[in-house]
Enzyme design. Structure first.
Site, mmCIF file in Angstrom:
data_model
loop_
_atom_site.group_PDB
_atom_site.id
_atom_site.type_symbol
_atom_site.label_atom_id
_atom_site.label_comp_id
_atom_site.label_asym_id
_atom_site.label_seq_id
_atom_site.Cartn_x
_atom_site.Cartn_y
_atom_site.Cartn_z
ATOM 1 N N GLU A 35 3.968 8.038 -4.208
ATOM 2 C CA GLU A 35 3.490 6.650 -4.157
ATOM 3 C C GLU A 35 2.024 6.569 -3.745
ATOM 4 O OE1 GLU A 35 4.473 2.277 -2.210
ATOM 5 O OE2 GLU A 35 5.673 4.021 -1.625
ATOM 6 N N GLU A 75 9.273 -4.973 -1.155
ATOM 7 C CA GLU A 75 8.715 -4.297 0.001
ATOM 8 C C GLU A 75 7.528 -5.089 0.555
ATOM 9 O OE1 GLU A 75 8.198 0.355 1.208
ATOM 10 O OE2 GLU A 75 7.027 -0.374 -0.479
#
Length: 294
Positions: free
Chosen positions: A141, A234
């Protein structure tokens, strides 16, 4: 596509989180990367009882967790931590783990670029091989430059994934892309063959629908590349500590149950934990924005 959500933004039990998201119509849980905090058999039962499943987890690269560390023992310890997260996800019948290679909040390198690249590849290969052996996908990520100096853009994550292994993937995040990418939609297109996870938060890191991101176009682009997995909510809401706060009941002044790591992460990213009322609003707003688009 299905909708998942993290559980590391608010100081509450996983039971409370699971009950809330089940009631709001979420499909899956993205569990906090703290393997020591969970009895996976109990969590599995809770998920099943509420009609949910585990999507995966995100590594919390805090304190001395760092695949780019100059110290070999520190790197080895970091690899073991990520393997432990993979094990937890496997025990919960999840599918993927999002990995940030460097310590979140660390912006001064330990070594030369070529040294750190080699350390990152070496550590990620160990993680990847273990994950492959137990059937869990790994997604590297990218996060923004204010949280790490290493892997900020999708192209960088793709380069690292290619160096690690044929099935090593990337996990993109709309909040970070909004800061770092020259074109968010092209970044998604370039990640097509390796996109194994997709985090969603708005331009201000609030819930989807509370910023400037074009969510219909995001979903359209994901469909274009035939990504049909999970959107994982998120948000990490910034908290206003001034009289201009539009959400006066948002700051939890006496949070309970926060681990030292979680406390530091929340202080670094949003200044504090949030109240149940505010968190529930953000959780509800996220799915109300996304569900009609799927």
């Amino acid at each position: 596509m299905e909708i998942s959500i993290h559980n590391w933004m608010r100081a509450e039990s996983v039971e409370t989180t699971i009950k809330r998201i089940a009631g709001l119509g979420y499909d899956k849980l993205e569990i906090q990367g703290s393997p020591e905090a969970y009895d996976t058999k109990k969590v599995s039962k809770l998920l099943k009882d509420h009609g949910l499943t585990c999507w995966g987890s995100v590594t919390l690269m805090l304190e001395d967790r760092n695949l780019l560390a100059k110290d070999k023992a520190q790197r080895a310890k970091s690899v073991q931590y990520i393997k432990d997260v993979v094990t937890m996800v496997k025990e919960l019948d999840g599918q993927m783990v999002s990995v940030v290679p460097g310590t979140v909040g660390k912006i001064i390198p330990d070594g030369r670029p070529d040294e750190e690249w080699d350390w990152a590849v070496e550590g990620m290969k160990q993680v990847y091989e273990y994950a492959e052996s137990v059937g869990i996908l790994i997604g590297i990520e990218p996060i923004n430059r204010f949280e790490t100096y290493f892997i900020n853009r999708g192209d960088q994550a793709l380069a690292l994934a290619e160096a690690v292994g044929p099935k090593c993937g990337v996990c993109l995040d709309t909040f970070h892309m909004n800061i770092e990418e020259d074109n968010t939609y092209d970044a998604i297109r370039r990640a097509k063959d390796r996109l194994v996870g997709f985090h969603v938060a708005d331009s201000n890191r609030m819930a989807p629908g509370m910023g400037t991101i074009n969510w219909p176009k995001i979903i359209e682009t994901l469909r274009e590349i035939e990504y049909d997995q999970v959107l994982s909510v998120e948000f990490c809401s910034p908290l206003d500590r001034t009289p201009a706060n539009p959400y006066p009941n948002s700051i939890d002044l006496e949070p309970e149950g926060l681990s030292p790591e979680q406390k530091k992460f929340l202080e670094d990213h949003g200044s504090s934990s949030v109240t149940e009322e505010f968190y529930s609003m953000l959780t509800r707003k996220s799915i109300e924005t996304l569900r009609p688009l799927l």
